[in-house]
Write a protein that holds these residues in place. Structure first.
Motif, PDB file in Angstrom:
ATOM      1  N   VAL A   1      50.691  33.711  60.977  1.00  0.00           N
ATOM      2  CA  VAL A   1      50.055  33.819  59.665  1.00  0.00           C
ATOM      3  C   VAL A   1      48.753  34.613  59.762  1.00  0.00           C
ATOM      4  O   VAL A   1      48.488  35.518  58.952  1.00  0.00           O
ATOM      5  N   LEU A   2      47.930  34.304  60.759  1.00  0.00           N
ATOM      6  CA  LEU A   2      46.629  34.966  60.869  1.00  0.00           C
ATOM      7  C   LEU A   2      46.775  36.437  61.262  1.00  0.00           C
ATOM      8  O   LEU A   2      45.981  37.281  60.814  1.00  0.00           O
ATOM      9  N   LEU A   3      47.772  36.754  62.074  1.00  0.00           N
ATOM     10  CA  LEU A   3      48.002  38.168  62.412  1.00  0.00           C
ATOM     11  C   LEU A   3      48.298  38.990  61.168  1.00  0.00           C
ATOM     12  O   LEU A   3      47.804  40.118  61.005  1.00  0.00           O
ATOM     13  N   GLU A   4      49.096  38.435  60.274  1.00  0.00           N
ATOM     14  CA  GLU A   4      49.408  39.147  59.043  1.00  0.00           C
ATOM     15  C   GLU A   4      48.166  39.294  58.162  1.00  0.00           C
ATOM     16  O   GLU A   4      47.914  40.357  57.593  1.00  0.00           O
ATOM     17  N   LEU A   5      47.380  38.238  58.067  1.00  0.00           N
ATOM     18  CA  LEU A   5      46.178  38.292  57.232  1.00  0.00           C
ATOM     19  C   LEU A   5      45.144  39.266  57.785  1.00  0.00           C
ATOM     20  O   LEU A   5      44.410  39.903  57.024  1.00  0.00           O
ATOM     21  N   ALA A   6      45.072  39.374  59.118  1.00  0.00           N
ATOM     22  CA  ALA A   6      44.087  40.262  59.729  1.00  0.00           C
ATOM     23  C   ALA A   6      44.333  41.722  59.385  1.00  0.00           C
ATOM     24  O   ALA A   6      43.442  42.565  59.532  1.00  0.00           O
ATOM     25  N   ARG A   7      45.526  42.035  58.894  1.00  0.00           N
ATOM     26  CA  ARG A   7      45.810  43.403  58.443  1.00  0.00           C
ATOM     27  C   ARG A   7      45.101  43.719  57.139  1.00  0.00           C
ATOM     28  O   ARG A   7      44.901  44.887  56.799  1.00  0.00           O
ATOM     29  N   HIS A   8      44.736  42.680  56.397  1.00  0.00           N
ATOM     30  CA  HIS A   8      44.159  42.872  55.062  1.00  0.00           C
ATOM     31  C   HIS A   8      42.697  42.420  54.956  1.00  0.00           C
ATOM     32  O   HIS A   8      41.957  42.916  54.115  1.00  0.00           O
ATOM     33  N   HIS A   9      42.303  41.436  55.758  1.00  0.00           N
ATOM     34  CA  HIS A   9      40.992  40.816  55.607  1.00  0.00           C
ATOM     35  C   HIS A   9      40.346  40.597  56.969  1.00  0.00           C
ATOM     36  O   HIS A   9      41.041  40.469  57.983  1.00  0.00           O
TER      37      HIS A   9
ATOM     38  N   GLU B   1      40.883  21.036  42.244  1.00  0.00           N
ATOM     39  CA  GLU B   1      40.050  20.619  43.372  1.00  0.00           C
ATOM     40  C   GLU B   1      40.341  21.411  44.649  1.00  0.00           C
ATOM     41  O   GLU B   1      39.529  21.400  45.566  1.00  0.00           O
ATOM     42  N   MET B   2      41.467  22.044  44.715  1.00  0.00           N
ATOM     43  CA  MET B   2      41.754  22.996  45.789  1.00  0.00           C
ATOM     44  C   MET B   2      42.975  23.824  45.385  1.00  0.00           C
ATOM     45  O   MET B   2      43.713  23.453  44.475  1.00  0.00           O
ATOM     46  N   ILE B   3      43.134  24.937  46.074  1.00  0.00           N
ATOM     47  CA  ILE B   3      44.237  25.853  45.761  1.00  0.00           C
ATOM     48  C   ILE B   3      45.288  25.749  46.856  1.00  0.00           C
ATOM     49  O   ILE B   3      44.978  25.834  48.053  1.00  0.00           O
ATOM     50  N   LEU B   4      46.540  25.562  46.421  1.00  0.00           N
ATOM     51  CA  LEU B   4      47.651  25.415  47.353  1.00  0.00           C
ATOM     52  C   LEU B   4      48.527  26.673  47.335  1.00  0.00           C
ATOM     53  O   LEU B   4      48.640  27.340  46.316  1.00  0.00           O
ATOM     54  N   TYR B   5      49.135  26.949  48.475  1.00  0.00           N
ATOM     55  CA  TYR B   5      50.128  28.023  48.537  1.00  0.00           C
ATOM     56  C   TYR B   5      51.385  27.473  49.201  1.00  0.00           C
ATOM     57  O   TYR B   5      51.330  26.644  50.109  1.00  0.00           O
ATOM     58  N   ASP B   6      52.528  27.909  48.725  1.00  0.00           N
ATOM     59  CA  ASP B   6      53.807  27.530  49.324  1.00  0.00           C
ATOM     60  C   ASP B   6      54.242  28.512  50.399  1.00  0.00           C
ATOM     61  O   ASP B   6      54.907  28.139  51.359  1.00  0.00           O
ATOM     62  N   ASP B   7      53.859  29.771  50.208  1.00  0.00           N
ATOM     63  CA  ASP B   7      54.286  30.823  51.130  1.00  0.00           C
ATOM     64  C   ASP B   7      53.055  31.648  51.502  1.00  0.00           C
ATOM     65  O   ASP B   7      52.315  32.108  50.623  1.00  0.00           O
ATOM     66  N   ALA B   8      52.827  31.830  52.792  1.00  0.00           N
ATOM     67  CA  ALA B   8      51.661  32.590  53.249  1.00  0.00           C
ATOM     68  C   ALA B   8      51.695  34.043  52.771  1.00  0.00           C
ATOM     69  O   ALA B   8      50.660  34.719  52.802  1.00  0.00           O
ATOM     70  N   ALA B   9      52.850  34.511  52.322  1.00  0.00           N
ATOM     71  CA  ALA B   9      52.920  35.875  51.781  1.00  0.00           C
ATOM     72  C   ALA B   9      52.020  36.031  50.560  1.00  0.00           C
ATOM     73  O   ALA B   9      51.610  37.152  50.224  1.00  0.00           O
ATOM     74  N   ALA B  10      51.703  34.925  49.905  1.00  0.00           N
ATOM     75  CA  ALA B  10      50.828  34.978  48.730  1.00  0.00           C
ATOM     76  C   ALA B  10      49.352  35.025  49.100  1.00  0.00           C
ATOM     77  O   ALA B  10      48.500  35.264  48.231  1.00  0.00           O
ATOM     78  N   LEU B  11      49.023  34.801  50.362  1.00  0.00           N
ATOM     79  CA  LEU B  11      47.623  34.664  50.746  1.00  0.00           C
ATOM     80  C   LEU B  11      46.782  35.928  50.552  1.00  0.00           C
ATOM     81  O   LEU B  11      45.648  35.827  50.067  1.00  0.00           O
ATOM     82  N   PRO B  12      47.251  37.128  50.917  1.00  0.00           N
ATOM     83  CA  PRO B  12      46.388  38.299  50.709  1.00  0.00           C
ATOM     84  C   PRO B  12      45.911  38.445  49.273  1.00  0.00           C
ATOM     85  O   PRO B  12      44.719  38.702  49.031  1.00  0.00           O
ATOM     86  N   GLU B  13      46.802  38.225  48.320  1.00  0.00           N
ATOM     87  CA  GLU B  13      46.414  38.327  46.907  1.00  0.00           C
ATOM     88  C   GLU B  13      45.472  37.188  46.514  1.00  0.00           C
ATOM     89  O   GLU B  13      44.474  37.406  45.811  1.00  0.00           O
ATOM     90  N   LEU B  14      45.764  35.977  46.965  1.00  0.00           N
ATOM     91  CA  LEU B  14      44.898  34.840  46.648  1.00  0.00           C
ATOM     92  C   LEU B  14      43.498  35.026  47.235  1.00  0.00           C
ATOM     93  O   LEU B  14      42.488  34.779  46.562  1.00  0.00           O
ATOM     94  N   LEU B  15      43.439  35.459  48.471  1.00  0.00           N
ATOM     95  CA  LEU B  15      42.147  35.647  49.121  1.00  0.00           C
ATOM     96  C   LEU B  15      41.335  36.735  48.418  1.00  0.00           C
ATOM     97  O   LEU B  15      40.125  36.581  48.192  1.00  0.00           O
TER      98      LEU B  15
END
Length: 314
Positions: A162-170, A258-272
């Motif tokens: 998950v973090l490797l994919e996110l590191a491409r964007h953030h 109170e917090m934001i949930l995600y079902d699929d880490a593919a949504a994380l770049p847009e959420l972040l």
């Protein structure tokens, strides 16, 4: 967690005697080297001697991996209710490590594993998630936000992916004992604040400095249930948190409030990207989670509930 639970019980007015299975001096280090099973037998004899000297009303353990069946049977023979709080579900199930049938009360950090424990002889497995100690997991005054996205935790291949994919964007800020787990040329290495374990105080400081705390349960996409400590600890620091969805969370925190949930880490770049651009929205959600945490999710709340369920709160 043993420290946090013991502190909470004392705050509730109970006398607590803590027994430590770790080696405490050079003599015990030598004993451990001579044989781990023999060392545990020695420590269990110490435990029984302490119980004889202090005459406790209850025996309570977190995990309980080091208590053999003979020791538990002797404690029960002496009339002590036995309580276990297991905190490794669902990734590591208790029946593989402890004699479940010898505990009068068994609590787990997961609702979803209850059918498994009933199968292994626990009449009524109970859900008891972890919590915060407000003296440690707390907002800090005059601390500026220095890091966009913070991840704090142990290595796991799912987390690495998950973090490797996110590191491409953030740009990420990572802390944890990953050094021997990832390749020397891993793209994640520049994102580490430092390698190694961290103290609760160090984690709290980092969460106070984060614009977003990212939570990825080790069992992301493997099990839909089970709660890790980070869920509460980040909220106790009044940090804005993005976490993978688990079945128990909606009864603990209001999603999207109170917090934001995600079902699929593919949504994380847009959420972040969205939440980094909306700090006021993050602050409102983080404050809501902080208020809920102090109201419902401290170790004092957990120990009160545990004792009440066990009929020991009078």
């Amino acid at each position: 967690m043993t420290h946090f639970a013991a502190t909470a019980l004392r705050l509730l007015g109970h006398e607590v005697v803590v027994f430590n299975y770790e080696r405490e001096n050079q003599v015990e280090r030598v004993r451990e080297k001579l044989g781990f099973r023999q060392f545990l037998a020695y420590k269990n004899r110490q435990l029984l001697a302490l119980a004889e000297a202090t005459k406790p009303d209850v025996f309570f353990t977190i995990y309980g991996r080091n208590h053999d069946a003979a020791t538990l049977q002797e404690l029960k023979r002496r009339g002590l209710p036995t309580i276990c709080w297991w905190l490794d579900d669902p990734i590591s199930l208790a029946q593989n490590y402890i004699p479940l049938h010898l505990y009068d009360f068994f609590f787990s950090n997961s609702r979803g594993t209850a059918p498994v424990y009933r199968h292994y002889g626990v009449d009524t497995p109970r859900f008891l998630p972890v919590a915060v100690d407000p003296a440690i997991h707390r907002p800090l005054e005059d601390i500026e936000k220095q890091y966009d996205i913070v991840f704090a935790g142990d290595w796991h291949p799912t987390r690495e992916r998950v973090l490797l994919e996110l590191a491409r964007h953030h740009h990420l800020t990572i802390i944890g004992p990953w050094q021997r787990r990832i390749p020397k040329n891993s793209p994640l290495r520049p994102h580490f604040l430092r390698f190694g374990y961290f103290t609760p105080d160090e984690m709290a400081l980092l969460f106070n400095q984060a614009r977003i705390v990212l939570n990825v349960h080790q069992w992301y996409q493997r099990w839909t249930y089970g709660i890790n400590p980070r869920l509460f600890e980040a909220s106790g620091c009044r940090a804005f948190q993005l976490t993978d969805s688990k079945e128990e969370i909606p009864e603990l925190y209001l999603p999207n409030v109170e917090m934001i949930l995600y079902d699929d880490a593919a949504a994380l770049p847009e959420l972040l990207t969205h939440y980094l651009a909306h700090p006021d929205e993050c602050a409102r959600i983080a404050n809501n989670a902080y208020t809920r945490t102090l109201r419902d999710h401290t170790y004092v709340h957990r120990m009160e509930h545990m004792l009440r369920v066990c009929g020991l709160s009078g």
